[in-house]
Design an enzyme around this catalytic site. Sequence first.
Site, PDB file in Angstrom:
ATOM      1  N   GLY A 118       0.811  -1.212   0.000  1.00 49.12           N
ATOM      2  CA  GLY A 118       0.000   0.000   0.000  1.00 49.12           C
ATOM      3  C   GLY A 118       0.842   1.258   0.000  1.00 49.12           C
ATOM      4  N   ASP A 119       1.939   1.255   0.760  1.00 47.63           N
ATOM      5  CA  ASP A 119       2.851   2.403   0.768  1.00 47.63           C
ATOM      6  C   ASP A 119       3.439   2.635  -0.618  1.00 47.63           C
ATOM      7  OD1 ASP A 119       2.392   2.223   3.514  1.00 47.63           O
ATOM      8  OD2 ASP A 119       4.269   1.150   3.877  1.00 47.63           O
ATOM      9  N   ALA A 120       3.836   1.539  -1.263  1.00 49.25           N
ATOM     10  CA  ALA A 120       4.424   1.635  -2.597  1.00 49.25           C
ATOM     11  C   ALA A 120       3.412   2.174  -3.597  1.00 49.25           C
ATOM     12  CB  ALA A 120       4.937   0.269  -3.038  1.00 49.25           C
TER      13      ALA A 120
END
EC number: 2.7.1.234
Length: 304
Positions: A249-251
């Site tokens: 999700g961060d990516a």
Amino acid sequence: MIHTLTLNTAIDMNMFCDPLKPSAVNRTRHTEYCPNGKGVNVSLILNHYQQPTHIIGIFGGFTGRYIVEELRQKKIKVTPAWVSEPPRINIFINDGAEEYKLVNPGAKIDDECKQQVIHHLQCVASGDYLAISGSLPPGIESRFYAEIIELCQQKRCEVILDISHPVLRQLLELRPLLIKPNDDELAGNLGLDVSNHQQVREAMRTLHQLGARNVLLTMGAELPYFSDGEGVWFCSARKIALVSSACAGDAALGAFLSKWLNKEDVAHALALASATGADVAGSAGLGKLQRTEELLQQIQVVQL
């Protein structure tokens, strides 16, 4: 400038083993360690896509200094708030059949460190963006989020929120530019089910009514949705072999911001977010991002 704020940095330990057996000695095949923290990950992806970024975060101990030096070697600007305790260690286990996530709360943060963070945030300026990502460590109360957002509003800096805290509902009243919830967070904090396209559309409508101007919805290793209040977009592509969904999700958020904040086409930004998130989900940590272009060719973006 895209600033990121991580209040609860970490070292991630990714362990790979055969299927776990209770009350037995379970030996790992191999283990990988990587610096983590949701805002740190977003900045690493922004840097990968040649976008200027600045990391503000809380770091401590020898391992905290190690993380900061590693980031600076990548030519990323880092402004740390220091504590004496080292970062927490989170454990992610893949036994070939299931994925297990063991996430620690982190060291307690004192008032002096909180004031360091507020001082460092004075650097944000009109036209900048601040992505607030991740959990709150012990010692920092949820009202700290609102204090930071109000500071940014005074400086005309737009705010992006990727937090799992239940206070998100109240923070939406401050009308952040973008929020990035996942499906579990929507269910747990807002009671919104997103099991199908129709439920996603209804959830997006609710989030906009509560105050979110734009929403990037991620689904772990699955593909993301985006809504700007007028339309909803969705990516379709084949699934990847999951290694760890911890940083996916961060990516996806970092990749999306690298295009969307530069006013590029929403469909292209969402496709890159999907490909980058899938590449990372097929790796330990952020991986080497070697398959993103290949995955990008397999993605179709449709407007619902």
